[in-house]
Design an enzyme around this catalytic site. Structure first.
Site, PDB file in Angstrom:
ATOM      1  N   GLY A  16       0.690  -0.893  -0.250  1.00 36.03           N
ATOM      2  CA  GLY A  16       0.023  -0.103   0.132  1.00 36.03           C
ATOM      3  C   GLY A  16       0.698   1.208   0.551  1.00 36.03           C
ATOM      4  CD  GLN A  18       0.780   6.687   3.927  1.00 34.73           C
ATOM      5  OE1 GLN A  18       1.976   6.850   4.601  1.00 34.73           O
ATOM      6  NE2 GLN A  18      -0.320   8.152   3.791  1.00 34.73           N
ATOM      7  CD  GLU A  96      -7.002   7.074  13.963  1.00 38.28           C
ATOM      8  OE1 GLU A  96      -6.414   7.703  13.212  1.00 38.28           O
ATOM      9  OE2 GLU A  96      -7.958   8.457  14.944  1.00 38.28           O
ATOM     10  CD  GLU A 210      -4.083  11.730  23.536  1.00 41.03           C
ATOM     11  OE1 GLU A 210      -5.237  10.846  23.858  1.00 41.03           O
ATOM     12  OE2 GLU A 210      -2.964  11.749  22.903  1.00 41.03           O
ATOM     13  CG  HIS A 247     -26.553   6.119  35.099  1.00 41.32           C
ATOM     14  ND1 HIS A 247     -26.162   7.437  36.382  1.00 41.32           N
ATOM     15  CD2 HIS A 247     -27.315   6.204  34.588  1.00 41.32           C
ATOM     16  CE1 HIS A 247     -27.309   8.222  36.187  1.00 41.32           C
ATOM     17  NE2 HIS A 247     -28.022   6.784  35.178  1.00 41.32           N
TER      18      HIS A 247
END
Lengths: 294, 380
Positions: A16, A18, A96, A210, A247
């Site tokens: 690919g 990437q 992701e 984070e 909740h």
């Protein structure tokens, strides 16, 4: 969960756009990439390495230590299970937006087969001077250079900024461990801290957390018992609180997960918590001066 | 993606979890006619993706069709938890004997599904959990094996419920788990799961949230929800979503453009730290790094923006590609507000050269210096 220049790496999704760009970067960093995988493209050569149709096929020709996944989200489950079942010991899931239930299934299967998983949604691993597995700029010498500070980050871009702060302080990195930005991860903050605590080449650990989740709080107890200095930055403390709905999330996290909760837990455990990444160089200077080498 | 109560209840029906008879409507007249058809008394419930609707007065009881009309008229168009009420669900009121609590959710710590159950459902479940966590039973599920009726029954061991009810509750838990798996939910919650007169178990509410990463394999489910967007968003947020960017409108003056959620959050922290107020959260990370031009265009539509801060740290995202996009947009739009850059990481040499040559600006070596300059320029 670290990588060395001796580890044999297979790249899934090597053909690919990437996958091929970053395979070249990884090789530039010294990574021993021995095989690529791309379904339907077995027999080809990409970035100078042989391509196989599956990890199972690649494993017949090469002993494989690490697999790195450059595959689209809905294909990630099958690709990861291919690597797990082929007996690859470490799996770096960069992808992701992998469905969470797919991630859970991969992690359960990996646990049973003894495969360590980094990610998903991680930027990967860098051991400067040895290897880089993933999408970190391990090839940029102004950011990554061999040294004795270990960096753990959920985010790739922020991790890059923090690695830069370490370099700006005159240090290099023993390792960068990108644990990933997803809520459900194969390697947690605690797992990564333990790894760097046990790593004889690491003198200090910088943890970049984070808001959200409780991984930083979960690591605090271990941090309290560490001899090596820990420096922490928690991103997102100025963010407006998210409006939640049910909740169940609150029942599970029981009041933890906010920026303040993480800062308190880590500060009480003896970590130096900085307000901004620019505070890291000074914190490193103080910590490494005051702490005896373990 | 958070679903509205009535949408979650549609999904409950698909797996055989009982809910009260009812219908969702968008005007008061329709509420009255539904009430007349169902038979009074009814409950009129605001359809907003927010919790604590009961306490907010967003749920009303009506004894007559006329009262249902009035309740709907009073609720429609109001704001509950920041969400405008566009629809109300009119349901036949059921005689509640007991309120239970049930949920299936993704558990980050256990790295798998978690089933929760309590006999003390209702509005105070969080307080119950905080004070007496042993009253909320938990069961971690191996996602490969699933939840069996025997597992569910075991979870109910020790719970003070009648034998007939117990079997129904166990079956309901199994069905909720089945729904969770079938639609890739990250949360399926029922509070209260009511035991009504006669012993039947009925879901009086639904909180269902779908995993956004999995929506593409559930296009049928999403289509079946009727396109009723649960979220509220500003015009800019909607436009951003349509071009595949994550954008949150904030109240400040410093426009922030950064790559990656972590770096963007940190940039907002830094703006706040140095006394400024960020105007937005706009992330062009991941595959979106090629979208710098539309991102900047979007940001410049915000009239409150007095300075622009561009903070790039390239890992996967290439700073040369992002910078090219930003510089191109600046050349085209020629905004009056000053722009401040900080650029590091993959492609930084090319990116910095582009800013120097085409804009005549010098990117800041340190992110904090760029942030301070942008904050100073925004404070008039």
């Amino acid at each position: 969960m670290l990588v060395t220049g001796k580890d044999a790496v297979v790249v899934q999704g090597v053909t690919g756009r990437q996958g091929s760009f970053w395979t070249d970067r990884m090789i530039e960093c010294g990574t021993r990439v021995v095989a690529g995988v791309s379904p339907g493209k077995g027999g080809q050569v990409a970035s100078g390495i042989p391509v196989y149709g599956s990890v199972a096929d690649a494993a017949k020709e090469h002993p494989l230590d690490v697999s790195v996944l450059f595959v689209p989200p809905l294909a990630a489950r099958a690709a990861a299970l291919d690597a797990v079942h082929a007996g690859v010991g470490k799996l770096v899931m960069l992808t992701e937006h992998v469905p969470y239930q797919d991630v859970m299934e991969v992690l359960a299967e990996a646990r049973d087969h003894g495969t360590q998983v980094l990610g998903p949604n991680t930027a990967g691993l860098v051991v400067p001077g040895e290897a880089s597995v993933g999408i970190m700029p391990g090839h940029v010498g102004s950011i990554f250079r061999p040294g004795r500070v270990g960096v753990i980050s959920r985010s790739g871009s922020l991790g890059t900024l923090v690695a830069l702060q370490v370099a700006a302080a005159g240090h290099g990195q023993s390792a960068f461990v990108g644990i990933g930005g997803d809520p459900i991860l194969g390697t947690t903050t605690l797992d990564a801290i333990r790894t760097l605590d046990d790593d004889p080449r690491t003198d200090a650990v910088v943890v970049v957390g984070e808001i959200g989740g409780t991984m930083e709080e979960d690591a605090a107890e271990y941090v309290a018992g560490m001899a090596k200095p820990v420096i922490a930055f928690i991103a997102g403390r100025s963010a407006p609180p998210d409006r939640r709905m049910g909740h169940a999330g609150a029942i599970v996290t029981a009041g933890r997960g906010s920026g303040e909760s993480k800062v308190c837990a880590l500060a009480e455990a003896g970590a130096t918590v900085v307000d901004l990444p620019s505070g890291i160089p000074e914190a490193l200077r103080r910590s490494l001066r005051s702490s005896p080498r373990p | 993606m958070k679903l509205l109560e009535y949408q979650g209840k549609q999904l409950f029906a698909d797996v055989g979890v009982a809910t009260p008879d009812g219908e969702v409507v968008a005007d008061a007249e329709a509420a009255a006619s539904v009430a007349g058809r169902l038979g009074e008394p009814v409950v009129v419930k605001s359809q907003v993706p927010a919790g604590k609707r009961g306490r907010a007065g967003a749920i009303r009881f009506a004894d007559t069709a006329d009262a249902a009309r009035q309740a709907a008229a009073a609720l429609l168009g109001t704001s509950v938890g920041g969400h405008v009420v566009g629809r109300v669900l009119v349901e036949r009121a059921v005689p509640i004997v007991r309120e239970l609590y049930a949920a299936v959710l993704n558990d980050a710590s256990g790295k798998g599904p978690l089933v929760l159950f309590s006999t003390e459902g209702g509005m105070d479940i969080e307080e119950v959990n905080a004070g007496t966590p042993e009253r909320v039973a938990r069961l971690a599920v191996d996602i490969r094996a699933g939840l069996t009726e025997a597992d569910a029954t075991r979870l109910l061991d020790g719970a003070d419920i009648a034998a007939g009810t117990r079997a129904q509750v166990a079956a309901t838990l199994v069905r909720l788990y089945e729904l969770y798996r079938r639609v890739d939910a990250d949360l399926v919650e029922v509070n209260p799961l009511a035991v009504v007169e006669g012993g039947r178990v009925v879901a009086l509410d639904s909180k269902v949230s779908l995993d956004p990463g999995a929506l593409r394999r559930h296009e049928d489910v999403v289509a079946g929800l009727g396109g009723d967007q649960a979220r509220v968003e500003t015009d800019l947020e909607r436009d951003a979503r349509e071009i595949g960017l994550q954008f949150i409108d904030l109240d400040g003056e410093v426009g922030v453009l950064a790559n990656g959620a972590g770096l963007t959050m940190t940039t907002l922290d830094a703006v706040t730290h140095y006394g400024g107020r960020p105007a937005d959260f706009l992330e062009i990370g991941g595959d979106a790094y090629t979208k710098a031009t539309p991102a900047l265009r979007l940001l410049l539509r915000k009239p409150s923006v007095r300075s622009l801060l561009v903070n790039f740290c390239g890992a996967f995202a290439r700073t040369d590609v992002m910078t090219e996009g930003v510089v191109g947009a600046l050349e085209e739009l020629r905004p009056e507000v000053p722009v401040f850059f900080s650029i590091h990481g993959t492609g930084e040499d090319e990116a910095i050269a582009t800013v120097r040559e085409r804009l005549g600006l010098e990117p800041y070596e340190l992110m904090d210096d760029a942030v301070r300059a942008a904050v100073d320029a925004a404070v008039v």
